[in-house]
Design a protein around this motif. Sequence first.
Motif, PDB file in Angstrom:
ATOM      1  N   GLY A  72       0.816  -1.205   0.000  1.00  0.00           N
ATOM      2  CA  GLY A  72       0.000   0.000   0.000  1.00  0.00           C
ATOM      3  C   GLY A  72       0.849   1.253   0.000  1.00  0.00           C
ATOM      4  N   ASP A  73       0.383   2.277  -0.756  1.00  0.00           N
ATOM      5  CA  ASP A  73       1.093   3.555  -0.785  1.00  0.00           C
ATOM      6  C   ASP A  73       0.191   4.728  -0.459  1.00  0.00           C
ATOM      7  N   GLY A  74      -1.039   4.450  -0.049  1.00  0.00           N
ATOM      8  CA  GLY A  74      -1.959   5.505   0.339  1.00  0.00           C
ATOM      9  C   GLY A  74      -2.855   5.992  -0.774  1.00  0.00           C
ATOM     10  N   THR A  75      -2.490   5.774  -2.022  1.00  0.00           N
ATOM     11  CA  THR A  75      -3.258   6.356  -3.119  1.00  0.00           C
ATOM     12  C   THR A  75      -4.605   5.664  -3.307  1.00  0.00           C
ATOM     13  N   SER A  76      -4.640   4.351  -3.154  1.00  0.00           N
ATOM     14  CA  SER A  76      -5.883   3.601  -3.366  1.00  0.00           C
ATOM     15  C   SER A  76      -6.133   2.676  -2.186  1.00  0.00           C
ATOM     16  N   PRO A  77      -7.361   2.641  -1.648  1.00  0.00           N
ATOM     17  CA  PRO A  77      -7.667   1.724  -0.553  1.00  0.00           C
ATOM     18  C   PRO A  77      -7.542   0.265  -0.990  1.00  0.00           C
ATOM     19  N   ILE A  78      -7.216  -0.589  -0.034  1.00  0.00           N
ATOM     20  CA  ILE A  78      -7.159  -2.028  -0.272  1.00  0.00           C
ATOM     21  C   ILE A  78      -8.539  -2.600   0.044  1.00  0.00           C
ATOM     22  N   SER A 346      -1.969   8.807   5.031  1.00  0.00           N
ATOM     23  CA  SER A 346      -3.270   9.483   5.064  1.00  0.00           C
ATOM     24  C   SER A 346      -3.239  10.786   4.284  1.00  0.00           C
ATOM     25  N   LEU A 347      -2.132  11.532   4.379  1.00  0.00           N
ATOM     26  CA  LEU A 347      -1.986  12.750   3.579  1.00  0.00           C
ATOM     27  C   LEU A 347      -1.992  12.413   2.089  1.00  0.00           C
ATOM     28  N   VAL A 348      -1.258  11.375   1.697  1.00  0.00           N
ATOM     29  CA  VAL A 348      -1.244  10.955   0.293  1.00  0.00           C
ATOM     30  C   VAL A 348      -2.640  10.560  -0.159  1.00  0.00           C
ATOM     31  N   HIS A 349      -3.363   9.868   0.694  1.00  0.00           N
ATOM     32  CA  HIS A 349      -4.719   9.436   0.368  1.00  0.00           C
ATOM     33  C   HIS A 349      -5.634  10.633   0.123  1.00  0.00           C
ATOM     34  N   ALA A 350      -5.453  11.697   0.901  1.00  0.00           N
ATOM     35  CA  ALA A 350      -6.335  12.856   0.797  1.00  0.00           C
ATOM     36  C   ALA A 350      -5.891  13.855  -0.265  1.00  0.00           C
ATOM     37  N   TYR A 351      -4.568  14.039  -0.440  1.00  0.00           N
ATOM     38  CA  TYR A 351      -4.066  15.121  -1.289  1.00  0.00           C
ATOM     39  C   TYR A 351      -3.310  14.646  -2.529  1.00  0.00           C
ATOM     40  N   GLY A 352      -2.918  13.385  -2.573  1.00  0.00           N
ATOM     41  CA  GLY A 352      -2.118  12.883  -3.675  1.00  0.00           C
ATOM     42  C   GLY A 352      -0.640  12.878  -3.333  1.00  0.00           C
ATOM     43  N   ARG A 353       0.101  12.007  -3.993  1.00  0.00           N
ATOM     44  CA  ARG A 353       1.512  11.813  -3.660  1.00  0.00           C
ATOM     45  C   ARG A 353       2.363  13.055  -3.962  1.00  0.00           C
ATOM     46  N   THR A 354       2.181  13.661  -5.128  1.00  0.00           N
ATOM     47  CA  THR A 354       3.064  14.759  -5.535  1.00  0.00           C
ATOM     48  C   THR A 354       2.987  15.959  -4.588  1.00  0.00           C
ATOM     49  N   VAL A 356       2.150  16.061  -1.463  1.00  0.00           N
ATOM     50  CA  VAL A 356       2.670  15.682  -0.153  1.00  0.00           C
ATOM     51  C   VAL A 356       4.190  15.606  -0.182  1.00  0.00           C
ATOM     52  N   GLU A 357       4.737  14.953  -1.188  1.00  0.00           N
ATOM     53  CA  GLU A 357       6.195  14.833  -1.265  1.00  0.00           C
ATOM     54  C   GLU A 357       6.852  16.191  -1.521  1.00  0.00           C
ATOM     55  N   ARG A 358       6.187  17.072  -2.264  1.00  0.00           N
ATOM     56  CA  ARG A 358       6.736  18.414  -2.472  1.00  0.00           C
ATOM     57  C   ARG A 358       6.795  19.167  -1.138  1.00  0.00           C
ATOM     58  N   ALA A 359       5.722  19.089  -0.357  1.00  0.00           N
ATOM     59  CA  ALA A 359       5.705  19.756   0.944  1.00  0.00           C
ATOM     60  C   ALA A 359       6.753  19.175   1.879  1.00  0.00           C
ATOM     61  N   GLU A 360       6.903  17.852   1.869  1.00  0.00           N
ATOM     62  CA  GLU A 360       7.926  17.215   2.712  1.00  0.00           C
ATOM     63  C   GLU A 360       9.327  17.693   2.344  1.00  0.00           C
ATOM     64  N   ALA A 361       9.614  17.743   1.029  1.00  0.00           N
ATOM     65  CA  ALA A 361      10.945  18.161   0.588  1.00  0.00           C
ATOM     66  C   ALA A 361      11.234  19.609   0.969  1.00  0.00           C
ATOM     67  N   GLN A 362      10.236  20.489   0.829  1.00  0.00           N
ATOM     68  CA  GLN A 362      10.433  21.892   1.180  1.00  0.00           C
ATOM     69  C   GLN A 362      10.716  22.077   2.656  1.00  0.00           C
ATOM     70  N   ILE A 363       9.980  21.358   3.494  1.00  0.00           N
ATOM     71  CA  ILE A 363      10.151  21.508   4.942  1.00  0.00           C
ATOM     72  C   ILE A 363      11.482  20.929   5.383  1.00  0.00           C
ATOM     73  N   ILE A 364      11.871  19.798   4.820  1.00  0.00           N
ATOM     74  CA  ILE A 364      13.161  19.186   5.194  1.00  0.00           C
ATOM     75  C   ILE A 364      14.311  20.095   4.798  1.00  0.00           C
TER      76      ILE A 364
END
Length: 367
Positions: A72-78, A346-354, A356-364
């Motif tokens: 699972g990667d959050g994008t689609s429920p199992i 959960s963030l990926v599930h609600a907002y999409g991977r791109t 979320v990962e963009r926000a993570e990279a900016q904050i890091i």
Amino acid sequence: MDGIDVANGVAGAVIGMVFAVLFQQPLQDAWYRLRRRSAGAIRALARGNESGPAWRAFSLGPLHTSALIVEGDGTSPIPSETIHIHVLDGEVELPPDMVPWRAEIAEQSESLRAEGRAPLWNGPRYAVESFDLSRTALDETPEVHLRLRPTDYYTFLAAQQLDRRLPDGTTPRSRYLDPDRPLEAPDFLQCSFAVNIAVVTADDMLVVSRRSDRVRMAPGVWNSSVNEGLSRHIDSSGRNAPDLHSVARRGMREELSLEPHEYTLDLLAFVLDVDKRHWSAHFHARLTQLRSADLQARMSRGVADRWEHQTIDYVPFNPATVIKYLMRDDRVHRWAPLAPALFHLSLVHAYGRTPVERAEAQIIRRL
């Protein structure tokens, strides 16, 4: 020097100054880029002969966990219909040299009872014998085959002493676990399977709990909104296997006083804490009408398992705010191992991977 020579000298000096102003910095920038790209190419060639493990635990900048996202990667429920759980006969058996550890725990519990204090509750649990993955033939939906075996809480506590010395000087970790094969372990070391749920209120607030100092396992750490272990007594009717969605709904009712009609529920992933060998089904729950204030008011009127939590935070559920919250100085090293991966999924599930990962990279980058 005649007038022509002076004029030529002045003209040459002016042209040289103009050339320096116009071209010196671009030439320096081009030289710097060439050096940087050459160094990067050399490093890439050096890395070409290196290898690393295919399985890595979840990390986010300075936040490192032992949570391995197995499926699972959050994008689609199992889908629940693709989860097949089989309960085997015969209880888990500890190796002979670990049996005395369980006896110590039983004796400790009896001592507490004799002193008039609360004994250790030896609840019936499940151990994970195997976890297998496949895909459906047509749409390649994940298909999970989970084999469970009966066990109890005392066996779980004995097996949690993974770094305790055995008579021959080894430890359960060194004797039975291979770090290069994280999904392979004997059943007696995997006596924990739980559901962890990220709950988001109708006004977009993420519920984050802090475990009570009174619980035996991982007291005082920050955790998922809801954490509920599988119980053989409660979650299995007769000889039927437990249903993970039903376990999640029980956790929502017991820990937050929420009923099934008040939220949607999606299974996002299966995750393994490779350090303690705890398995988890990660869920995302969205309240349909109850806001954070409504949930607080509901809980003030009584919660079945209130003693498990000592603090609850409500965090605005958007990528930047949740990620900053995960990285807070008073949080980053105080998380239960499985919680950060849950909130990321959960963030990926609600907002999409791109996003979320963009926000993570900016904050890091700003840390």
